[in-house]
Design a protein around this motif. Structure first.
Motif, mmCIF file in Angstrom:
data_model
loop_
_atom_site.group_PDB
_atom_site.id
_atom_site.type_symbol
_atom_site.label_atom_id
_atom_site.label_comp_id
_atom_site.label_asym_id
_atom_site.label_seq_id
_atom_site.Cartn_x
_atom_site.Cartn_y
_atom_site.Cartn_z
ATOM 1 N N UNK A 253 0.842 -1.262 0.050
ATOM 2 C CA UNK A 253 0.176 -0.034 0.059
ATOM 3 C C UNK A 253 0.841 1.296 0.104
ATOM 4 N N UNK A 254 0.519 2.411 -0.712
ATOM 5 C CA UNK A 254 1.323 3.733 -0.671
ATOM 6 C C UNK A 254 0.994 4.238 0.703
ATOM 7 N N UNK A 255 2.123 4.907 0.962
ATOM 8 C CA UNK A 255 2.470 5.812 2.173
ATOM 9 C C UNK A 255 1.319 6.732 2.111
ATOM 10 N N UNK A 257 -0.589 9.108 4.671
ATOM 11 C CA UNK A 257 -1.067 9.699 6.026
ATOM 12 C C UNK A 257 -1.960 10.827 5.748
ATOM 13 N N UNK A 258 -3.360 10.343 5.606
ATOM 14 C CA UNK A 258 -4.249 10.823 4.651
ATOM 15 C C UNK A 258 -3.767 11.003 3.120
ATOM 16 N N UNK A 259 -2.582 11.956 2.955
ATOM 17 C CA UNK A 259 -2.050 12.354 1.769
ATOM 18 C C UNK A 259 -1.179 11.568 1.441
ATOM 19 N N UNK A 260 -0.563 11.246 0.027
ATOM 20 C CA UNK A 260 0.492 10.630 -0.295
ATOM 21 C C UNK A 260 1.770 11.279 0.272
ATOM 22 N N UNK A 261 2.667 10.307 0.826
ATOM 23 C CA UNK A 261 3.566 10.981 1.996
ATOM 24 C C UNK A 261 5.112 10.514 1.410
ATOM 25 N N UNK A 266 9.537 5.466 8.494
ATOM 26 C CA UNK A 266 8.408 5.479 9.332
ATOM 27 C C UNK A 266 7.222 5.968 8.906
ATOM 28 N N UNK A 267 7.058 5.827 7.498
ATOM 29 C CA UNK A 267 5.824 6.393 6.892
ATOM 30 C C UNK A 267 4.717 5.268 7.256
ATOM 31 N N UNK A 268 3.374 5.990 7.008
ATOM 32 C CA UNK A 268 2.414 5.015 7.505
ATOM 33 C C UNK A 268 1.231 4.910 6.253
ATOM 34 N N UNK A 269 0.471 4.092 6.430
ATOM 35 C CA UNK A 269 -0.543 3.980 5.410
ATOM 36 C C UNK A 269 -2.031 4.042 6.295
ATOM 37 N N UNK A 270 -2.906 4.848 5.728
ATOM 38 C CA UNK A 270 -4.260 4.899 6.422
ATOM 39 C C UNK A 270 -4.986 3.362 6.016
ATOM 40 N N UNK A 271 -5.732 2.817 6.965
ATOM 41 C CA UNK A 271 -6.386 1.605 6.612
ATOM 42 C C UNK A 271 -7.273 1.768 5.492
ATOM 43 N N UNK A 272 -7.965 2.820 5.352
ATOM 44 C CA UNK A 272 -9.011 2.898 4.232
ATOM 45 C C UNK A 272 -8.397 2.389 2.842
ATOM 46 N N UNK A 273 -6.849 2.630 2.521
ATOM 47 C CA UNK A 273 -6.503 2.538 1.491
ATOM 48 C C UNK A 273 -6.268 1.025 1.099
ATOM 49 N N UNK A 274 -6.127 0.010 2.385
ATOM 50 C CA UNK A 274 -6.128 -1.318 2.006
ATOM 51 C C UNK A 274 -7.160 -1.785 1.111
ATOM 52 N N UNK A 311 -6.922 -10.056 15.938
ATOM 53 C CA UNK A 311 -7.169 -11.275 15.267
ATOM 54 C C UNK A 311 -8.497 -11.798 15.329
ATOM 55 N N UNK A 312 -9.222 -11.327 16.119
ATOM 56 C CA UNK A 312 -10.806 -11.588 16.038
ATOM 57 C C UNK A 312 -11.575 -10.754 15.129
ATOM 58 N N UNK A 313 -10.882 -9.708 14.595
ATOM 59 C CA UNK A 313 -11.546 -8.704 13.667
ATOM 60 C C UNK A 313 -12.598 -7.762 14.280
ATOM 61 N N UNK A 314 -12.312 -7.522 15.433
ATOM 62 C CA UNK A 314 -13.161 -6.608 16.422
ATOM 63 C C UNK A 314 -12.788 -5.308 16.419
ATOM 64 N N UNK A 315 -11.404 -5.061 16.447
ATOM 65 C CA UNK A 315 -10.709 -3.889 16.762
ATOM 66 C C UNK A 315 -9.846 -3.553 15.643
ATOM 67 N N UNK A 316 -9.633 -2.235 15.450
ATOM 68 C CA UNK A 316 -8.921 -1.665 14.443
ATOM 69 C C UNK A 316 -8.040 -0.377 14.739
ATOM 70 N N UNK A 317 -7.065 -0.137 13.809
ATOM 71 C CA UNK A 317 -6.377 1.050 13.964
ATOM 72 C C UNK A 317 -6.302 1.939 12.617
ATOM 73 N N UNK A 318 -6.312 3.064 12.707
ATOM 74 C CA UNK A 318 -6.477 4.106 11.845
ATOM 75 C C UNK A 318 -5.315 4.046 10.612
ATOM 76 N N UNK A 319 -4.292 4.146 11.211
ATOM 77 C CA UNK A 319 -2.893 3.937 10.660
ATOM 78 C C UNK A 319 -2.162 2.620 10.897
ATOM 79 N N UNK A 320 -1.249 2.257 10.022
ATOM 80 C CA UNK A 320 -0.166 1.292 10.394
ATOM 81 C C UNK A 320 1.047 1.676 9.884
ATOM 82 N N UNK A 321 1.997 1.487 10.782
ATOM 83 C CA UNK A 321 3.340 1.792 10.275
ATOM 84 C C UNK A 321 4.281 0.408 10.342
#
Length: 439
Positions: A253-255, A257-261, A266-274, A311-321
């Motif tokens: 996934x592209x970096x 961080x809302x915007x292409x970064x 240390x760059x991150x990807x917003x989970x929406x973009x998966x 692992x139980x697909x019940x919680x989520x994070x907004x960004x992943x690094x």
């Protein structure tokens, strides 16, 4: 065609069906209420419940529909029907769009017009999963003379209603009317759309918002389907190459961080973009046959897709690094200092777009494991599954037995009434010495 994931893929889908996809609107009533037009006091909601929350509700509803269809899960299908039936009924009763509780002028607001496109995709998915004719009739009615208010700029700074071109063309695939085609052609032949295509071809683009870019990147290619002009497909492929050259991270996934970064340790990807990257790459693969796009889709799911959720697909994070050490789950101290958007929470963030959008990730992958061709079948992305379909009226059943991507062997058992079954197998680009054995 009936694609049924098995083994670890089915297990993951089952977790989603009993986890986030089922629970999200229970935990966060805003996601249930805004799709029904109920007013709700929350950030980003306007009068009568349109606004940004409508977008994430439509995303979640699309994922719910697709997951229910793939799993043949009656509870999920019933919940999806309870959300979509009033929308279909309102349109067939005379309303002009899927936001039936507000006037047509509501689509002048960008988040509403954008959300409308996501709801349209959900209704297309319902028809493909169930064959319901009333849903198709509602799609035809809305999109036959749809007014497109906004086009993307080369900066991809905002969501745009032109994404309704996606469900419009999918509706045209289901109902080949001249009126639908004419509506699509008005958009494609417009000066602003042609300018956007030229910007893609010349790579004269600016690093904008990640979701907006991924959603815009496939629109020229979709125009190829209605015009037959391969230039449009090449425009999408060229634009994606431009963006990934400077922004693609190792997990696929592209970096964003809302915007292409840009690339960086240390760059991150917003989970929406998966979800948005999977959807766009798989569409482009289906149209181009370029194996690297399917390779990219597999890399996204296997490396990025299951990271931002528990692992139980019940919680989520907004960004992943990629270089973040440890995870913070509810009730535990943070693993390292940083913004809450990196923590695993039930909301994932104050805005629920990623929580809604993630519901589409696993279904997008599963429904693209097999494709029809003009005369037979072709593999898409690989994983354990079974296929039950017909080719030229003859029944074909295929069982795929594999631990891929954990192993590199894929075994298929084929039970075909078809005397000569054309079967195309994708060779991953990373596979330097492919071997195929029969019987």
């Amino acid at each position: 065609a009936d694609i049924r994931p098995t083994v670890w893929m089915r297990s993951s889908l089952h977790k989603a069906a009993r986890g986030m996809t089922w629970q999200l609107e229970v935990r966060h009533a805003v996601l249930a209420k805004v799709c029904q037009g109920e007013s709700y006091d929350a950030r980003g909601i306007y009068e009568d419940a349109p606004g940004s929350h409508l977008q994430q509700s439509a995303d979640g509803l699309d994922g719910l529909v697709r997951l229910g269809g793939i799993m043949k899960d009656e509870a999920l299908q019933a919940k999806a029907a309870s959300r979509l039936d009033p929308i279909v009924a309102a349109v067939l009763a005379g309303k002009e769009n899927f936001l039936h509780w507000v006037g047509h002028s509501a689509l002048e607001a960008r988040f509403n017009d954008w959300s409308h496109s996501q709801m349209g995709r959900g209704l297309v998915a319902v028809h493909r999963a169930t064959g319901r004719e009333d849903g198709r009739e509602a799609l035809v009615k809305v999109y036959t003379d749809y007014s497109f208010s906004e086009h993307y700029s080369p900066a991809f700074d905002h969501v745009k209603g032109i994404c309704n071109l996606d469900p419009l063309l999918q509706t045209w695939f289901l109902h080949r009317s001249d009126a639908l085609k004419n509506t699509a052609m008005k958009v494609v032949e417009s000066c602003r759309f042609q300018q956007l295509v030229d910007h893609f071809i010349r790579r004269d683009l600016k690093p904008g918002h990640g979701v907006n870019f991924y959603e815009a990147a496939r629109l020229p290619a979709l125009a190829c389907l209605v015009t037959g002009d391969r230039r449009y497909l090449e425009a999408s492929l060229e634009g994606l190459r431009w963006a990934e050259a400077e922004n693609l991270l190792p997990h696929g996934v592209m970096a964003t961080e809302e915007w292409l970064a840009g690339r960086g340790s240390t760059r991150m990807a917003e989970t929406c973009n998966i979800a948005t990257s999977l959807y766009t790459k798989l569409w482009l693969y289906r149209m181009s046959g370029d194996a690297s796009l399917a390779d990219g889709a597999e890399r996204i799911l296997f490396n990025a897709g299951l990271v931002p959720v528990s692992r139980d697909l019940n919680t989520i994070c907004y960004y992943q690094s990629l270089n973040r050490m440890g995870a913070h789950f509810p009730g535990e101290p943070p693993a390292n200092p940083g913004p809450g958007s990196l923590d695993y929470t039930e909301t994932g963030h104050k805005v629920l777009c990623c929580a809604g959008n993630y519901n589409r990730v696993l279904p997008f992958f599963a429904e693209n494991m097999w494709y029809r061709t003009a005369d037979g079948l072709a593999t898409g992305v690989y994983g354990p599954c079974s296929l039950d379909t017909r080719v030229a009226g003859d029944r074909v059943r295929i069982g795929v037995d594999t631990r891929y991507p954990f192993e590199e062997t894929i075994s298929m058992s084929i039970d075909s009434q078809h005397a000569l079954l054309p079967l195309k197998l994708r060779i991953p680009e990373w596979c330097l010495e492919p071997r195929i054995s029969l019987n």
